[in-house]
Structure formats: structure tokens, C-alpha cells
Scaffold this active site. Structure first.
Site: not given
Length: 269
Positions: A2-3, A110
Site C-alpha cells: 500500500p502507498e 508478517r
């Protein structure tokens, strides 16, 4: 990963769903996804109201009524879902925040994390991030000054979070395409007109991506029709071998600074 547009979309939707709501309980499925002991984490978020959700670069910042701050970085593979237990995706959950009938689930943490800080420590954690490209302060004059005496490939510089906040692999490629610049060009080689084109491309691409919910397709809640709407609008990212929408040349993929990079060999110079 995600940006800025994905996290801005999450921010907007989460404020609609949980701002003003009380966290009734929390469950930790993976201890490494938090930064303090699970019991301490739960006790500090339980019965706290989410005042609001803010975004800084690729981070989300949850401001709680007791002054505690939750800082979320989804990293590679992380995402969220808000809803009832029976509606959630059948994925391993690392963290759950309970809001009564609905939960906020965190998956894929993670590499990502949800850390709890006090206000001062949270500010220190985010203090080395570069300027935000969608603020009123991010003017052409500011950007030109930012580029002064800078060297390095455009792609590498755009994804440098100390230089500029929130841009990663996808949008660096889309910005370069919009500006008609090759991502491997050196910043120092750009003419004044090309620097202006790069500035305008940053604003245009990011604003359009936010408007269409970013490119990642995991909906935040059942019936979410905004998240992921920009994926089909990407011109070069993940379009290897497809014809360029401007000139028809096949989009090329190569690695730049160990990052996959997509561009047109003909209409980007």
C-alpha cells in the site's frame, strides 16, 4: 505494498466506520506484530474511543482518547477488513480490534505492524519522513527547491521516504509515465520544464489515484466499491508487454534499485 493513495483511502473509510467508536476489546494473534506485551497492549486500547484516524506517508495513525497512538504500517502483504466475524475473509488474523457487532481485522502483518506509543514517541517515530505531496505547502517552488543539488535516478528518489512521503513502486512508475520521463533518468539531468512536468505528474497521479481508491483490490468492508478502483487505470505498472496507451509501444519491465519498474521505451525520454 500500500502507498499513499491506498492508505488515504483506508483513512477516509475508517473515519467513517470507527471514528467516535469505542474499542471494546482486542485480540493478538501474532505477538511480533505489536511492540509491547499483549496484555499491556490490550489494557491500553480497551475501552478507548478512536478520536480519529490520520495518515502520514504510508502509515495510518489511530488517535485514542487516553492519549495513546496506534501506528500502522501494512508493509508488503498487509491489509484490513471491517465487519462481522461471518463476513471476514478466511485469512489468518494477526490483530483484532472489537467494536461490538463489528471488528477491525488486520491480516498479512508478517512484515507490517501495529505499534502503540504515547504522543511524543509516535511523533519521534515518524519524524524522519519527507514532505507530504498532497498538502497546500507542496508547491512548485517548494518542489524545485527540494530538487536543488539532488542526484540519483528519478525512480529511486521518488520512493525515498526521507525525500518525499508516500510514493512507492506503483505510483513512481505512473508519475514518470505521466511526466514522459524515463524512471532511470538522473534528477540532475532534468531541465526546468521537465522538473515542472514531474511536479505536475506527482499531483495529478496521486490525486486521481486517491479519487479512485488506489490500486490494491482488497475491500475494507462488505460492499466497499471504492477500494481498488485505480487498478484498471494504471498506464504502465504491471502492464509488461501491453501496448502503451499513448504510442502503442510494448511496455517494458526491468529492475531499478532491486525494484520492478515499468515504462514505455518510446514516449518516455
Amino acid at each position: 505494498m500500500p502507498e499513499l493513495p491506498e492508505m488515504e483511502t483506508y483513512k477516509t473509510l475508517l473515519n467513517q466506520k470507527i471514528a467516535g467508536q469505542v474499542i471494546l476489546d482486542a485480540e493478538i494473534g501474532r505477538i511480533k506484530s505489536i511492540n509491547i506485551a499483549p496484555g499491556d497492549f490490550i489494557s491500553k486500547v480497551k475501552c478507548q474511543t478512536v478520536i480519529k484516524v490520520e495518515r502520514r506517508a504510508k502509515y495510518l495513525v489511530f488517535i485514542l482518547s487516553n492519549g495513546c497512538i496506534l501506528v500502522l504500517h501494512l508493509m508488503l502483504g498487509g491489509w484490513m477488513f471491517f465487519g462481522k466475524e461471518e463476513d471476514r475473509p478466511k485469512r489468518t488474523v494477526q490483530i483484532t480490534l472489537n467494536f461490538g457487532a463489528n471488528n477491525l481485522y488486520f491480516f498479512g502483518l508478517r512484515l507490517g505492524y501495529l505499534h502503540l506509543f504515547d504522543k511524543e514517541t509516535a511523533a519521534a517515530e515518524l519524524s524522519d519522513l519527507g514532505p507530504e505531496p498532497l498538502t497546500p505547502q507542496f508547491t512548485l517552488e517548494f518542489f524545485i527547491e527540494l530538487l536543488q543539488n539532488k542526484r540519483g535516478r528519478i525512480k529511486t528518489k521518488l520512493i525515498d521516504q526521507h525525500f518525499l512521503s508516500g510514493i512507492g513502486n506503483c505510483y513512481s512508475d505512473e508519475i514518470c509515465f505521466q511526466a514522459k520521463l524515463l524512471p532511470m533518468r538522473d534528477i540532475s539531468s532534468l531541465s526546468p520544464a521537465e522538473r515542472t512536468a514531474l511536479y505536475e505528474a506527482i499531483s495529478l497521479v496521486l490525486r486521481e489515484a486517491v479519487r479512485f481508491g488506489g490500486y490494491m483490490e482488497n475491500p475494507l468492508y462488505a460492499g466497499d466499491e471504492l477500494t481498488g478502483g485505480y487498478d484498471e487505470k494504471c498506464k504502465v505498472y504491471d502492464r509488461e508487454g501491453e501496448p502503451c496507451v499513448r504510442c502503442g509501444t510494448s511496455i517494458r519491465k526491468e529492475m531499478i534499485s532491486s525494484r520492478k519498474t515499468f515504462y514505455c521505451t518510446h514516449c518516455q525520454i
